[in-house]
Design a protein around this motif. Structure first.
Motif, PDB file in Angstrom:
ATOM      1  N   TRP A  47       0.832  -1.196   0.000  1.00  0.00           N
ATOM      2  CA  TRP A  47       0.000   0.000   0.000  1.00  0.00           C
ATOM      3  C   TRP A  47       0.869   1.249   0.000  1.00  0.00           C
ATOM      4  CZ3 TRP A  47      -4.731   1.363  -1.095  1.00  0.00           C
ATOM      5  CH2 TRP A  47      -5.219   2.608  -0.669  1.00  0.00           C
ATOM      6  N   MET A  48       0.735   2.054  -1.054  1.00  0.00           N
ATOM      7  CA  MET A  48       1.528   3.268  -1.236  1.00  0.00           C
ATOM      8  C   MET A  48       0.718   4.464  -0.756  1.00  0.00           C
ATOM      9  SD  MET A  48       4.253   1.884  -2.634  1.00  0.00           S
ATOM     10  CE  MET A  48       3.907   0.414  -1.627  1.00  0.00           C
ATOM     11  N   ASN A  49       0.846   4.777   0.506  1.00  0.00           N
ATOM     12  CA  ASN A  49      -0.010   5.783   1.111  1.00  0.00           C
ATOM     13  C   ASN A  49       0.329   7.193   0.627  1.00  0.00           C
ATOM     14  OD1 ASN A  49      -2.062   6.374   3.191  1.00  0.00           O
ATOM     15  ND2 ASN A  49      -0.406   7.601   4.058  1.00  0.00           N
ATOM     16  N   GLY A  50      -0.706   7.916   0.229  1.00  0.00           N
ATOM     17  CA  GLY A  50      -0.530   9.283  -0.219  1.00  0.00           C
ATOM     18  C   GLY A  50      -0.818   9.470  -1.690  1.00  0.00           C
ATOM     19  N   GLY A  51      -0.911   8.399  -2.446  1.00  0.00           N
ATOM     20  CA  GLY A  51      -1.204   8.491  -3.872  1.00  0.00           C
ATOM     21  C   GLY A  51       0.059   8.554  -4.703  1.00  0.00           C
ATOM     22  N   LYS A 105     -13.230   8.644  -8.713  1.00  0.00           N
ATOM     23  CA  LYS A 105     -13.817   9.981  -8.625  1.00  0.00           C
ATOM     24  C   LYS A 105     -13.393  10.765  -7.391  1.00  0.00           C
ATOM     25  CE  LYS A 105     -17.936   8.587 -11.205  1.00  0.00           C
ATOM     26  NZ  LYS A 105     -19.422   8.450 -11.198  1.00  0.00           N
ATOM     27  N   GLU A 106     -12.792  10.111  -6.413  1.00  0.00           N
ATOM     28  CA  GLU A 106     -12.536  10.781  -5.143  1.00  0.00           C
ATOM     29  C   GLU A 106     -11.080  11.228  -5.029  1.00  0.00           C
ATOM     30  OE1 GLU A 106     -12.957  12.802  -2.299  1.00  0.00           O
ATOM     31  OE2 GLU A 106     -14.815  11.638  -2.497  1.00  0.00           O
ATOM     32  N   GLY A 107     -10.857  12.526  -4.824  1.00  0.00           N
ATOM     33  CA  GLY A 107      -9.510  13.065  -4.716  1.00  0.00           C
ATOM     34  C   GLY A 107      -9.093  13.423  -3.316  1.00  0.00           C
ATOM     35  N   ASP A 108      -9.925  13.128  -2.326  1.00  0.00           N
ATOM     36  CA  ASP A 108      -9.554  13.345  -0.927  1.00  0.00           C
ATOM     37  C   ASP A 108      -8.886  12.089  -0.390  1.00  0.00           C
ATOM     38  OD1 ASP A 108      -9.980  14.724   1.854  1.00  0.00           O
ATOM     39  OD2 ASP A 108     -10.844  12.704   2.076  1.00  0.00           O
ATOM     40  N   HIS A 109      -7.751  12.261   0.302  1.00  0.00           N
ATOM     41  CA  HIS A 109      -6.997  11.087   0.764  1.00  0.00           C
ATOM     42  C   HIS A 109      -7.864  10.121   1.566  1.00  0.00           C
ATOM     43  CE1 HIS A 109      -3.002  12.232  -0.512  1.00  0.00           C
ATOM     44  NE2 HIS A 109      -3.143  13.424   0.033  1.00  0.00           N
ATOM     45  N   GLY A 110      -8.542  10.648   2.594  1.00  0.00           N
ATOM     46  CA  GLY A 110      -9.282   9.775   3.488  1.00  0.00           C
ATOM     47  C   GLY A 110     -10.409   9.041   2.804  1.00  0.00           C
ATOM     48  N   ARG A 111     -11.214   9.765   2.052  1.00  0.00           N
ATOM     49  CA  ARG A 111     -12.344   9.133   1.372  1.00  0.00           C
ATOM     50  C   ARG A 111     -11.868   8.179   0.285  1.00  0.00           C
ATOM     51  NH1 ARG A 111     -17.498  11.165   1.773  1.00  0.00           N
ATOM     52  NH2 ARG A 111     -17.901  10.778  -0.439  1.00  0.00           N
ATOM     53  N   ALA A 112     -10.824   8.578  -0.448  1.00  0.00           N
ATOM     54  CA  ALA A 112     -10.314   7.706  -1.508  1.00  0.00           C
ATOM     55  C   ALA A 112      -9.742   6.419  -0.927  1.00  0.00           C
ATOM     56  CB  ALA A 112      -9.257   8.441  -2.325  1.00  0.00           C
ATOM     57  N   ASN A 139     -16.718   0.880  -1.160  1.00  0.00           N
ATOM     58  CA  ASN A 139     -17.956   1.599  -0.872  1.00  0.00           C
ATOM     59  C   ASN A 139     -17.679   3.034  -0.448  1.00  0.00           C
ATOM     60  OD1 ASN A 139     -20.229  -0.623  -0.772  1.00  0.00           O
ATOM     61  ND2 ASN A 139     -18.480  -1.501   0.311  1.00  0.00           N
ATOM     62  N   LEU A 140     -18.651   3.897  -0.711  1.00  0.00           N
ATOM     63  CA  LEU A 140     -18.608   5.244  -0.150  1.00  0.00           C
ATOM     64  C   LEU A 140     -18.909   5.164   1.343  1.00  0.00           C
ATOM     65  CD1 LEU A 140     -20.675   7.085  -2.905  1.00  0.00           C
ATOM     66  CD2 LEU A 140     -18.262   7.495  -2.385  1.00  0.00           C
ATOM     67  N   PRO A 141     -18.299   6.023   2.151  1.00  0.00           N
ATOM     68  CA  PRO A 141     -18.613   6.008   3.585  1.00  0.00           C
ATOM     69  C   PRO A 141     -20.088   6.324   3.826  1.00  0.00           C
ATOM     70  CG  PRO A 141     -16.656   7.341   3.127  1.00  0.00           C
ATOM     71  CD  PRO A 141     -17.289   7.039   1.803  1.00  0.00           C
ATOM     72  N   GLY A 164      -8.573   4.952  10.795  1.00  0.00           N
ATOM     73  CA  GLY A 164      -9.060   3.676  10.280  1.00  0.00           C
ATOM     74  C   GLY A 164      -9.109   3.626   8.769  1.00  0.00           C
ATOM     75  N   LEU A 165      -9.931   4.481   8.162  1.00  0.00           N
ATOM     76  CA  LEU A 165     -10.033   4.611   6.711  1.00  0.00           C
ATOM     77  C   LEU A 165     -10.300   3.272   6.016  1.00  0.00           C
ATOM     78  CD1 LEU A 165      -7.214   7.223   6.005  1.00  0.00           C
ATOM     79  CD2 LEU A 165      -9.631   7.599   6.556  1.00  0.00           C
TER      80      LEU A 165
END
Length: 419
Positions: A31-35, A89-96, A104-106, A146-147
């Motif tokens: 897992w490469m955290n941060g994109g 579609k999601e560009g926010d770290h936490g949501r993505a 799933n979407l939160p 958690g994310l």
């Protein structure tokens, strides 16, 4: 041993192990955290202004090229399936990250389990001493929030064991990955230890007699799993000192490199899902300097993991996934960095259930658009499920009483990468 290996004995043993029908499949996620900037690693655009300064190099597969920063991984490209058409579609770290981990979407009411917990539920051996889901070097933000990495509505039974949570720079990789409290307290002999376990079991039994719900059973189950983890054979899985120094050097003496080695030791012992984290990919500034810092550990750890799994006959039953939460912009900003970009990016799958030596999907010449076979998060997770022999449409009952599939029924696995 050298003469036996040269004579073909070791490859034959590896092939026999891979064909063993009793061996269950496993999954290792890097897992490469941060994109990660996948346009600089697996989908380079040489000759275009978006391409940046990095060059492509040939791999051991004609026509498949990767970044010059991954020379060791390039020599193993025949095992890799590069998906160059991720489009989310999601560009926010936490949501993505949540979406990538759960599909799933939160939603406030539903406690979605992470993909690792879902895989563990399908592939874990209830009688095993080792946990079914292990996270190595989890990024700091994910420890706090958690994310989508927990067990959610599957319950505590599938909560991951987290290793290497310290951020102290003065801690060695070996110390960082040491699991605390795996040995009995000093001065407690075997008989005394057994008596203490009996006493704990009796206290738990009395506690549970007049308390309804799942909590007492979950508490007792956690205690039993902890006791089994302390057994010598299980605890030995985490002893990296048992590995030859040359092997540890080959993986790299970094937390990520040693984490990859530990992941191999765990799947070798039947752990179905292991995640190894490498943080630092949020490269808004000085993207290329950051890549030069990050990729040596990635290249050594990842390539050694694939080679080691292959030599031990485990690659055919272990699916290795490389991914982050999104990619980065094709355009280079004024800080010589790249920003968040979920619209077009890459992931990589290798090993068990995967047809290696290919790239699926295609982006435009400037890297801004997917031109062929857009892959969503559900598509990606369904592909991993298929590689692992898991039915992605299987349902689990959620905490709100609603059955929820492992992956949404709209998902289309990327068939061309499946063996």
């Amino acid at each position: 041993m050298a003469s036996l290996g040269a004579s073909g004995w070791l490859p034959a043993l590896a092939a026999d192990a891979a064909r063993n029908p009793s061996r269950k499949r496993s999954c290792i996620v890097l897992w490469m955290n941060g994109g990660p900037s996948t346009i600089d690693l697996f989908d380079l655009k040489p000759g275009h202004k978006n391409g940046g300064p990095l060059k492509e190099i040939a791999t051991n597969v004609p026509g498949l090229r990767v970044s010059e920063l991954l020379p060791k991984v390039a020599r193993l490209a025949d095992h890799l399936a590069v998906i160059r058409s991720m489009s989310t579609k999601e560009g926010d770290h936490g949501r993505a990250a949540f979406i990538m981990r759960t599909g799933n979407l939160p939603l406030g009411a539903i406690q979605f389990p992470g993909f690792g917990a879902l895989v563990a539920k399908e592939l874990d051996d209830p009688a095993a001493d080792l946990p079914g889901y292990v996270r190595i070097c989890p990024p700091l933000r994910e420890r706090a929030f958690g994310l989508g990495t927990g067990a959610g509505f599957l319950g505590p039974r599938y909560t991951p064991l987290a290793i290497g949570e310290s951020d102290r720079a003065d801690v060695s990789a070996a110390d960082l990955l040491r699991v605390p409290n795996l040995e009995r307290a000093a001065g407690v002999n075997g008989a005394e230890y057994a008596e203490r376990l009996d006493l704990l079991a009796e206290v738990d039994r009395v506690f549970a007699t007049d308390r309804a719900g799942e909590l007492p059973g979950a508490h007792r189950g956690a205690a039993e799993r902890a006791e089994r983890l302390m057994r010598p054979d299980a605890a030995r899985a985490f002893q990296l000192d048992d590995e030859p120094a040359a092997a540890r050097d080959r993986y790299g003496r970094t937390p990520f490199g040693q984490g990859c080695l530990l992941a191999r030791r765990l799947v070798e012992r039947g752990v179905p899902f292991v995640e190894v984290g490498l943080d630092g990919w949020d490269t808004h500034n000085q993207n290329f300097d950051a890549l030069h810092r990050l990729t040596p550990a990635l290249d050594s750890g990842w390539s050694s993991l694939l080679l080691d799994l292959k030599d031990r006959g485990l690659l055919a039953t272990t699916t290795v996934v490389w991914a982050g939460e999104f990619g980065r912009t094709p355009s280079i900003n004024t800080g010589n960095g790249r920003d968040h970009y979920p619209k077009a990016w890459s992931t990589v799958i290798a090993g068990g259930g995967v047809k290696g030596g290919l790239a699926a999907g295609r982006t435009s010449a400037d890297g801004t658009e997917v031109e062929e076979r857009a892959v969503s998060v559900p598509d990606f997770l369904a592909t991993i499920c298929r590689a692992l022999g898991i039915d992605p449409l299987k349902q689990n009952l959620s905490n709100v009483g609603r059955p929820i599939r492992i992956v949404d029924k709209s998902a289309r696995a990327v068939e061309e990468v499946l063996a």
